[in-house]
Design an enzyme around this catalytic site. Sequence first.
Site, short mmCIF file in Angstrom:
data_model
loop_
_atom_site.label_atom_id
_atom_site.label_comp_id
_atom_site.label_asym_id
_atom_site.label_seq_id
_atom_site.Cartn_x
_atom_site.Cartn_y
_atom_site.Cartn_z
CG HIS A 1 -2.07 0.93 1.11
ND1 HIS A 1 -2.01 2.26 1.40
CD2 HIS A 1 -3.33 0.69 0.68
CE1 HIS A 1 -3.19 2.80 1.16
NE2 HIS A 1 -4.01 1.88 0.73
CG ASP B 1 -8.33 -4.33 -2.97
OD1 ASP B 1 -7.54 -3.41 -3.18
OD2 ASP B 1 -9.57 -4.18 -2.98
#
Length: 431
Positions: free
Chosen positions: A304, A361
């Site tokens: 991320h 996700d």
Amino acid sequence: MTKYAKLTIDGKEIELPIIEGVDGDKGIDIRLLRQKTGFITYDPGYGNTGSCKSAITYMDGERGILRYRGIPIEDLAEHSSFVETSYLLINGELPTRDELNRTSVQLNDHSLVHEDMQNFYQHFPRGSHPMGILSAMVNALRSFYPELLNTDEGFEQTFLRLLSKVRTMAALSYKISRGHRVEYPRPDYTYCANFLNMMFNTPVKPYMVRKELVRALNVFWILHADHEQNCSTAVVRSVGSAQTNIYASISAGVSALWGYLHGGANQAVIQMLSEIHEKGVKIEDVIKRAKDKNDPFRLMGFGHRVYKTYDPRAKIMKKNCHEVLNRLNYQDPLLDIALELEQIATSDPYFNDHNLYPNVDFYSGIMLRAMGIPTNMFTVMFAIGRLPGWIAQWRENMTDPEQRLARPRQVYTGYAPRPYIPIEDREPVEC
Ligand code: SDX
């Protein structure tokens, strides 16, 4: 904290004001940098560049903190609903019971889609990706509904219309893609229950709305509702900065979210796990490829831009995923593979050194799969969740007196000045 940053270039020193936010957020105000020095900054992907001040969402990537309007994501996932969280993000405060009831009634009033819009769906080629359809249909809303943003009441009607209709449009798209009869929203169902019913109810097999799945969908959409200046939100703000209407701005956000590095990762994770399962690809080989600089493969659902620790949403999503599969008594080999992947990756020095952990996700698609959502609709599910965040951010941008047309600069590295060569004098370029 000091009030100014000092910058010295070619012996000339300038002072740049420091902007202090909440909870340690801070920035250097470079709005006069070019005027004072002739220099611009260079920051591909904007990892070090703030585009705005915002009071909507706070993230601390080092500590794995996420708060919507100051309220921790863990508390909202535990106690709130998606409609209540949407109200919080857009209006800045949790609603009273009357405000929440009024919002629910208005969402119901706006839940139908103009019948003429159904014709649009019929003319997309079979197999069109639902994200492309959604982006086009959100843009088309402007042709059917006025944009009443010049009053608070007008804005409220517009955001309720978007929140309610985009959910209906997603279910409509699925039904029409299957050649099934369209299911209409019901006044006696809540926002999430209505979505599940519109997706799965059929005349020959009535769909039983299970409260556990309604709760799981509320949590899923709460976790996706906002995330400060992520790629798609930055696009929504940027398009809105040109005074473009909210429907076109949100449509652009849907397009940005589609990419597999962003919201499209939830579909890419399932494709990666399915390939491991169906082709017998060894997990060790997947990890090896992810670490190989010469291999463009990335471990989908990992890493991320902001979180350099476990994504707080991923922790909740993983728990939500287990609960749904247990409730449905659904065994999914992809979950076992995901758990093994996480265990191996998070104990591997490469992933630790690069601060790579599961993001929102990584487990979300496994839960959606168990609920019967088709894989190609996973990112549409993300988009429905992100809608209140996009709306809140768009409105904040439009009402921020410091905001201007979004227009980054560049450092030019092309040709120096050169003459025009008539075509008869041009030498063929050697390929
Ligand atoms: C979302 O911004 C948001 O808030 C987004 C989001 C939201 O709610 O809006 O949280 C939603 O988009 C989550 C992210 C979903 N994407 C994926 O899961 C795709 C896989 N992840 C990566 O592609 C990557 O981690 C990104 C795109 C998410 C972030 O990448 P960055 O910040 O641009 O970092 P980078 O690509 O420059 O990588 C830095 C290093 C590189 O190694 P070095 O060259 O420095 O040695 O980390 C490595 C990368 O090779 N790396 C990975 C990796 N992610 C980064 N290596 C293997 N697998 C990965 N997944």
